[in-house]
Scaffold this motif. Sequence first.
Motif, PDB file in Angstrom:
ATOM      1  N   TYR A   4      40.188  70.092  -1.333  1.00  0.00           N
ATOM      2  CA  TYR A   4      39.171  70.958  -0.719  1.00  0.00           C
ATOM      3  C   TYR A   4      39.623  71.515   0.637  1.00  0.00           C
ATOM      4  N   GLN A   5      40.575  70.813   1.288  1.00  0.00           N
ATOM      5  CA  GLN A   5      41.011  71.254   2.620  1.00  0.00           C
ATOM      6  C   GLN A   5      41.887  72.506   2.559  1.00  0.00           C
ATOM      7  N   GLN A   6      42.254  72.907   1.338  1.00  0.00           N
ATOM      8  CA  GLN A   6      43.058  74.128   1.207  1.00  0.00           C
ATOM      9  C   GLN A   6      42.200  75.389   1.109  1.00  0.00           C
ATOM     10  N   VAL A   7      40.884  75.216   1.006  1.00  0.00           N
ATOM     11  CA  VAL A   7      40.004  76.387   0.884  1.00  0.00           C
ATOM     12  C   VAL A   7      39.956  77.111   2.237  1.00  0.00           C
ATOM     13  N   PRO A   8      40.200  78.436   2.253  1.00  0.00           N
ATOM     14  CA  PRO A   8      40.126  79.160   3.525  1.00  0.00           C
ATOM     15  C   PRO A   8      38.697  79.207   4.088  1.00  0.00           C
ATOM     16  N   ILE A   9      38.624  79.323   5.395  1.00  0.00           N
ATOM     17  CA  ILE A   9      37.308  79.348   6.070  1.00  0.00           C
ATOM     18  C   ILE A   9      37.073  80.734   6.663  1.00  0.00           C
ATOM     19  N   ARG A  10      35.905  81.310   6.353  1.00  0.00           N
ATOM     20  CA  ARG A  10      35.462  82.533   7.055  1.00  0.00           C
ATOM     21  C   ARG A  10      34.146  82.182   7.715  1.00  0.00           C
ATOM     22  N   ASP A  11      34.226  81.747   8.957  1.00  0.00           N
ATOM     23  CA  ASP A  11      33.022  81.203   9.602  1.00  0.00           C
ATOM     24  C   ASP A  11      31.970  82.297   9.805  1.00  0.00           C
ATOM     25  N   ARG A  12      30.727  81.965   9.457  1.00  0.00           N
ATOM     26  CA  ARG A  12      29.636  82.933   9.590  1.00  0.00           C
ATOM     27  C   ARG A  12      29.154  83.076  11.036  1.00  0.00           C
ATOM     28  N   GLY A  13      29.630  82.216  11.917  1.00  0.00           N
ATOM     29  CA  GLY A  13      29.247  82.318  13.326  1.00  0.00           C
ATOM     30  C   GLY A  13      27.819  81.889  13.618  1.00  0.00           C
ATOM     31  N   GLU A  14      27.219  81.163  12.693  1.00  0.00           N
ATOM     32  CA  GLU A  14      25.848  80.662  12.953  1.00  0.00           C
ATOM     33  C   GLU A  14      25.891  79.549  13.985  1.00  0.00           C
ATOM     34  N   PRO A  15      24.929  79.534  14.906  1.00  0.00           N
ATOM     35  CA  PRO A  15      24.928  78.447  15.889  1.00  0.00           C
ATOM     36  C   PRO A  15      24.467  77.135  15.261  1.00  0.00           C
ATOM     37  N   LEU A  16      24.817  76.048  15.945  1.00  0.00           N
ATOM     38  CA  LEU A  16      24.206  74.767  15.603  1.00  0.00           C
ATOM     39  C   LEU A  16      22.784  74.808  16.152  1.00  0.00           C
ATOM     40  N   VAL A  17      21.816  74.360  15.363  1.00  0.00           N
ATOM     41  CA  VAL A  17      20.425  74.326  15.842  1.00  0.00           C
ATOM     42  C   VAL A  17      19.911  72.893  15.734  1.00  0.00           C
ATOM     43  N   PRO A  18      18.956  72.513  16.603  1.00  0.00           N
ATOM     44  CA  PRO A  18      18.419  71.150  16.506  1.00  0.00           C
ATOM     45  C   PRO A  18      17.613  70.980  15.217  1.00  0.00           C
ATOM     46  N   ILE A  19      17.788  69.865  14.555  1.00  0.00           N
ATOM     47  CA  ILE A  19      16.990  69.563  13.358  1.00  0.00           C
ATOM     48  C   ILE A  19      15.555  69.262  13.824  1.00  0.00           C
ATOM     49  N   PRO A  20      14.545  69.879  13.206  1.00  0.00           N
ATOM     50  CA  PRO A  20      13.163  69.544  13.606  1.00  0.00           C
ATOM     51  C   PRO A  20      12.814  68.124  13.136  1.00  0.00           C
ATOM     52  N   LEU A  21      13.021  67.168  14.011  1.00  0.00           N
ATOM     53  CA  LEU A  21      12.978  65.753  13.606  1.00  0.00           C
ATOM     54  C   LEU A  21      11.597  65.298  13.160  1.00  0.00           C
ATOM     55  N   ASP A  22      10.539  66.021  13.593  1.00  0.00           N
ATOM     56  CA  ASP A  22       9.188  65.603  13.176  1.00  0.00           C
ATOM     57  C   ASP A  22       8.956  65.821  11.677  1.00  0.00           C
ATOM     58  N   ALA A  23       9.791  66.639  11.043  1.00  0.00           N
ATOM     59  CA  ALA A  23       9.627  66.892   9.601  1.00  0.00           C
ATOM     60  C   ALA A  23      10.302  65.814   8.748  1.00  0.00           C
ATOM     61  N   PHE A  24      11.133  64.976   9.374  1.00  0.00           N
ATOM     62  CA  PHE A  24      11.953  64.013   8.628  1.00  0.00           C
ATOM     63  C   PHE A  24      11.743  62.594   9.155  1.00  0.00           C
ATOM     64  N   ALA A  25      12.257  61.619   8.411  1.00  0.00           N
ATOM     65  CA  ALA A  25      12.402  60.268   8.957  1.00  0.00           C
ATOM     66  C   ALA A  25      13.825  60.181   9.522  1.00  0.00           C
ATOM     67  N   ILE A  26      14.013  59.311  10.489  1.00  0.00           N
ATOM     68  CA  ILE A  26      15.318  59.202  11.166  1.00  0.00           C
ATOM     69  C   ILE A  26      15.733  57.739  11.171  1.00  0.00           C
ATOM     70  N   VAL A  27      17.004  57.444  10.918  1.00  0.00           N
ATOM     71  CA  VAL A  27      17.514  56.075  11.084  1.00  0.00           C
ATOM     72  C   VAL A  27      17.691  55.851  12.581  1.00  0.00           C
ATOM     73  N   GLN A  28      16.948  54.894  13.132  1.00  0.00           N
ATOM     74  CA  GLN A  28      17.011  54.645  14.576  1.00  0.00           C
ATOM     75  C   GLN A  28      17.256  53.181  14.893  1.00  0.00           C
ATOM     76  N   PRO A  29      18.091  52.863  15.874  1.00  0.00           N
ATOM     77  CA  PRO A  29      18.902  53.794  16.651  1.00  0.00           C
ATOM     78  C   PRO A  29      19.967  54.450  15.778  1.00  0.00           C
ATOM     79  N   HIS A  30      20.511  55.564  16.253  1.00  0.00           N
ATOM     80  CA  HIS A  30      21.535  56.230  15.464  1.00  0.00           C
ATOM     81  C   HIS A  30      22.713  55.258  15.262  1.00  0.00           C
ATOM     82  N   PRO A  31      23.135  55.046  13.993  1.00  0.00           N
ATOM     83  CA  PRO A  31      24.111  53.992  13.704  1.00  0.00           C
ATOM     84  C   PRO A  31      25.441  54.101  14.436  1.00  0.00           C
TER      85      PRO A  31
END
Length: 229
Positions: A4-31
């Motif tokens: 899989y590491q041979q697949v070329p990358i064309r990055d879409r340039g999307e930013p990293l965004v915070p996950i809306p944590l209130d919609a999910f459960a979270i493993v805490q503390p982060h392992p």
Amino acid sequence: MKPYQQVPIRDRGEPLVPIPLDAFAIVQPHPYEQLGAPYQGRSPYYLRQTVCDRLLQAQQALQAQRSGWKIQIFDAYRPVAVQQFMVEQTYQQLLTAQGLSPSTVSRTQQAAILNQVYEFWAVPSSDPATPPPHSTGAAIDITLTDNQGQAINMGSPIDEPSVRSYPHHFADKAAAQAQQYHQNRQLLAALLTAVGFKQHPQEWWHFSYGDQMWAWQSRSPFAYYGKAT
Ligand SMILES: C[C@@H](N)C(=O)N[C@H](C)C(=O)O
Ligand SMILES: [Zn+2]
């Protein structure tokens, strides 16, 4: 290098965004934070925008099928330094489990342990052409919780470097408990694949959308996301 590491990358340039944590459960503390992994001010709870949107769609579909159940986030964005740290941690853990130490381990034993580590962990590469999946912000490690907030039993813990982690490990086991684990894993996989994610072939908990592993599994000519900044 994995295929899989041979697949070329064309990055879409999307930013990293915070996950809306209130919609999910979270493993805490982060392992990995708990283990002292070097996050250097970054948070694991970030994803590329499209990946985050799709994860939310999966959560909504789960809610419609099983009231009160949630996707539980174990890990998402992972800096390369954290990938390196976790590879070393896992190597040490396997060394100790075999009663070995850096001074007693032979080259053959070392190679066998590294093979086992890299079956489950991506190489902590800094090469822009081969980023570790979680460093792209397009991969997630997740499980499910029920309407009481209890983790659903998948038959093995996240990150166990053994065959029990293979998504279909319990498929051919006759015991009722094993069949229940298999159904639980199937539910998780169905939710995620329905919104476009692909599952890691050896890990029931790892899914991605748009990274090189996804592109390779989807036969896409290129990946949408390289290493996130
Ligand atoms: C082991 C697990 N936490 C994981 O994320 N594995 C994948 C392959 C990775 O290291 O990217
Ligand atoms: Zn993962």
